[in-house]
Design an enzyme around this catalytic site. Sequence first.
Site, PDB file in Angstrom:
ATOM      1  N   HIS A 135       2.870  -6.212   0.761  1.00 17.23           N
ATOM      2  CA  HIS A 135       2.727  -6.246  -0.700  1.00 17.23           C
ATOM      3  C   HIS A 135       3.488  -5.068  -1.310  1.00 17.23           C
ATOM      4  O   HIS A 135       4.236  -5.233  -2.281  1.00 17.23           O
ATOM      5  CB  HIS A 135       1.236  -6.180  -1.062  1.00 17.23           C
ATOM      6  CG  HIS A 135       0.959  -6.037  -2.523  1.00 17.23           C
ATOM      7  ND1 HIS A 135       0.484  -7.080  -3.300  1.00 17.23           N
ATOM      8  CD2 HIS A 135       1.086  -4.977  -3.373  1.00 17.23           C
ATOM      9  CE1 HIS A 135       0.333  -6.673  -4.539  1.00 17.23           C
ATOM     10  NE2 HIS A 135       0.689  -5.391  -4.614  1.00 17.23           N
ATOM     11  N   GLU A 136       3.288  -3.886  -0.744  1.00 17.72           N
ATOM     12  CA  GLU A 136       3.972  -2.697  -1.267  1.00 17.72           C
ATOM     13  C   GLU A 136       5.471  -2.751  -1.002  1.00 17.72           C
ATOM     14  O   GLU A 136       6.276  -2.372  -1.858  1.00 17.72           O
ATOM     15  CB  GLU A 136       3.368  -1.436  -0.645  1.00 17.72           C
ATOM     16  CG  GLU A 136       1.953  -1.142  -1.080  1.00 17.72           C
ATOM     17  CD  GLU A 136       1.842  -0.898  -2.586  1.00 17.72           C
ATOM     18  OE1 GLU A 136       2.831  -0.449  -3.194  1.00 17.72           O
ATOM     19  OE2 GLU A 136       0.765  -1.166  -3.144  1.00 17.72           O
TER      20      GLU A 136
ATOM     21  N   HIS B 163       7.385  -4.646  -3.634  1.00 20.91           N
ATOM     22  CA  HIS B 163       7.682  -3.892  -4.862  1.00 20.91           C
ATOM     23  C   HIS B 163       8.972  -3.089  -4.688  1.00 20.91           C
ATOM     24  O   HIS B 163       9.800  -3.012  -5.607  1.00 20.91           O
ATOM     25  CB  HIS B 163       6.531  -2.933  -5.181  1.00 20.91           C
ATOM     26  CG  HIS B 163       5.288  -3.603  -5.675  1.00 20.91           C
ATOM     27  ND1 HIS B 163       5.293  -4.534  -6.689  1.00 20.91           N
ATOM     28  CD2 HIS B 163       3.980  -3.454  -5.309  1.00 20.91           C
ATOM     29  CE1 HIS B 163       4.051  -4.945  -6.918  1.00 20.91           C
ATOM     30  NE2 HIS B 163       3.245  -4.304  -6.086  1.00 20.91           N
TER      31      HIS B 163
END
Length: 218
Positions: free
Chosen positions: A24-25, A28
């Site tokens: 998820h990170e 980004h």
Amino acid sequence: MEINALIQTIAVAALPVIFAITLHEAAHGYAARHFGDPTAWQLGRISLNPLRHIDPVGTVVLPLAILLFSGGSFLFGYAKPVPVDFGRLRHPKRDMLWVAAAGPLANLAMALAWAMLLKLAWTLPESSFTLPLTEMSKIGVITNCVLMVLNLLPLPPLDGGRIAVSLLPHALAWRFAQLERWGFPILLLLLFTDVLGAIMNPLVRFAARAIESLFGLY
């Protein structure tokens, strides 16, 4: 929960939970670089290697503690946030939406991938391999649905809050962004008063069932 059952749950849940949180990170960071901000790339944070994103407390200690004290019924955690300098994006207000949305979209992609693995496990002959894969895939689907829904809540600094800031007119966006300093306390308040669960549970169930229907997982 008995200690042996807890150890088995941790062993099966570790991989899908770590990937759900850390990739998820990473998403980004990939999105930020694509739209003009190389900060995460310069710091070596654009990587599919979960070790680069693991936070010892948020990715390991906290999920294990919550899993233990909830009897295996609840799981929550976080990774080291990927640094994003929104001022370096080519179109900061507009591109913020895509950088923020990249994390939940990564969770959606992982939920779909785990659903495919679950379907595969169901089609293979039953063995000592298919049972762990089945349980791991179930956890992968639900964990990614939880993280996707949680992060889409319109509360800064969650991704949904950033998306809202990107979409709102400038004056309203600036005022709404001021909530960020209170975002985490508000989130904890919602969590401990069960309001967060009341909001999220129907949405998580809807997302999980939609994915199950897509792959015929009944």
